[in-house]
Design a protein around this motif. Sequence first.
Motif, short mmCIF file in Angstrom:
data_model
loop_
_atom_site.label_atom_id
_atom_site.label_comp_id
_atom_site.label_asym_id
_atom_site.label_seq_id
_atom_site.Cartn_x
_atom_site.Cartn_y
_atom_site.Cartn_z
N SER A 5 0.82 -1.21 0.00
CA SER A 5 0.00 0.00 0.00
C SER A 5 0.86 1.26 0.00
O SER A 5 0.49 2.26 -0.60
CB SER A 5 -0.95 0.00 1.20
OG SER A 5 -0.20 0.02 2.40
N LEU A 8 2.00 1.95 -3.56
CA LEU A 8 0.93 2.50 -4.38
C LEU A 8 0.69 3.96 -4.03
O LEU A 8 0.43 4.77 -4.90
CB LEU A 8 -0.35 1.69 -4.22
CG LEU A 8 -0.31 0.27 -4.76
CD1 LEU A 8 -1.62 -0.44 -4.48
CD2 LEU A 8 0.00 0.24 -6.24
N ARG A 23 -0.01 6.32 -19.73
CA ARG A 23 -1.33 6.17 -20.38
C ARG A 23 -1.16 5.99 -21.88
O ARG A 23 -1.85 5.17 -22.50
CB ARG A 23 -2.21 7.40 -20.11
CG ARG A 23 -2.79 7.44 -18.73
CD ARG A 23 -3.90 8.47 -18.62
NE ARG A 23 -3.50 9.80 -19.06
CZ ARG A 23 -3.06 10.76 -18.26
NH1 ARG A 23 -2.95 10.54 -16.98
NH2 ARG A 23 -2.74 11.93 -18.75
N TYR A 26 0.09 2.45 -22.61
CA TYR A 26 -1.00 1.51 -22.37
C TYR A 26 -2.02 1.56 -23.51
O TYR A 26 -2.40 0.54 -24.08
CB TYR A 26 -1.65 1.87 -21.04
CG TYR A 26 -2.86 1.05 -20.66
CD1 TYR A 26 -2.73 -0.28 -20.29
CD2 TYR A 26 -4.12 1.63 -20.62
CE1 TYR A 26 -3.83 -1.03 -19.91
CE2 TYR A 26 -5.23 0.89 -20.23
CZ TYR A 26 -5.07 -0.43 -19.89
OH TYR A 26 -6.17 -1.15 -19.52
N ARG A 39 -4.49 -8.71 -19.05
CA ARG A 39 -4.41 -7.31 -18.66
C ARG A 39 -3.08 -7.07 -17.93
O ARG A 39 -2.70 -7.82 -17.05
CB ARG A 39 -5.57 -6.99 -17.73
CG ARG A 39 -5.62 -5.57 -17.29
CD ARG A 39 -6.78 -5.36 -16.36
NE ARG A 39 -6.60 -4.09 -15.68
CZ ARG A 39 -7.53 -3.18 -15.58
NH1 ARG A 39 -8.71 -3.41 -16.07
NH2 ARG A 39 -7.31 -2.06 -14.96
N GLY A 42 0.75 -2.96 -14.94
CA GLY A 42 1.14 -1.56 -14.97
C GLY A 42 2.18 -1.32 -16.03
O GLY A 42 2.40 -2.15 -16.91
N PRO A 70 1.13 1.66 -11.58
CA PRO A 70 0.15 0.58 -11.55
C PRO A 70 -1.04 0.87 -12.48
O PRO A 70 -1.42 2.02 -12.69
CB PRO A 70 -0.30 0.51 -10.10
CG PRO A 70 0.10 1.81 -9.50
CD PRO A 70 1.21 2.38 -10.32
N ILE A 71 -1.61 -0.19 -13.01
CA ILE A 71 -2.73 -0.08 -13.95
C ILE A 71 -3.92 0.62 -13.29
O ILE A 71 -4.65 1.35 -13.96
CB ILE A 71 -3.09 -1.45 -14.55
CG1 ILE A 71 -3.87 -1.26 -15.85
CG2 ILE A 71 -3.87 -2.29 -13.57
CD1 ILE A 71 -3.07 -0.67 -16.95
N SER A 72 -4.09 0.45 -12.00
CA SER A 72 -5.21 1.11 -11.31
C SER A 72 -5.07 2.63 -11.41
O SER A 72 -6.08 3.33 -11.55
CB SER A 72 -5.26 0.68 -9.85
OG SER A 72 -4.06 1.01 -9.19
N GLN A 73 -3.87 3.14 -11.36
CA GLN A 73 -3.68 4.59 -11.48
C GLN A 73 -3.86 5.04 -12.93
O GLN A 73 -4.43 6.09 -13.19
CB GLN A 73 -2.28 4.96 -11.00
CG GLN A 73 -2.10 6.44 -10.86
CD GLN A 73 -0.84 6.80 -10.11
OE1 GLN A 73 -0.06 5.95 -9.76
NE2 GLN A 73 -0.66 8.08 -9.90
N ASP A 75 -5.81 3.52 -15.19
CA ASP A 75 -7.25 3.43 -15.45
C ASP A 75 -8.01 4.59 -14.84
O ASP A 75 -8.89 5.16 -15.45
CB ASP A 75 -7.82 2.12 -14.92
CG ASP A 75 -7.61 0.96 -15.86
OD1 ASP A 75 -7.27 1.18 -17.03
OD2 ASP A 75 -7.81 -0.18 -15.42
N SER A 76 -7.65 4.97 -13.62
CA SER A 76 -8.37 6.06 -12.97
C SER A 76 -8.15 7.38 -13.70
O SER A 76 -9.00 8.25 -13.71
CB SER A 76 -7.96 6.20 -11.50
OG SER A 76 -6.62 6.64 -11.40
#
Length: 79
Positions: A5, A8, A23, A26, A39, A42, A70-73, A75-76
């Motif tokens: 955590s 991240l 981005r 990706y 998927r 990142g 990371p992919i979560s960042q 994507d957001s």
Amino acid sequence: MVAQSERLDFSALLDPSLLQAARYIYRTYFEVHPDQIQRPLGVAIDRFTHRGKLIFRNKPILLPQECFVPISQIDSDLH
């Protein structure tokens, strides 16, 4: 050892130009490979050249000048 955590949270402090480059990498990958099922986790990106590559393995090995986005960042930031 740094907790997952905390890593991240640190990634949220990245230079906005690094996030933009991640981005772009990706998005370009999936435009070229639209049938890709796996998927990425990142993008590993060079802090100086902004060149990077998608990471599909759990524990990426980064060069000293690279950082992991990371992919979560990613994507957001896309939505």
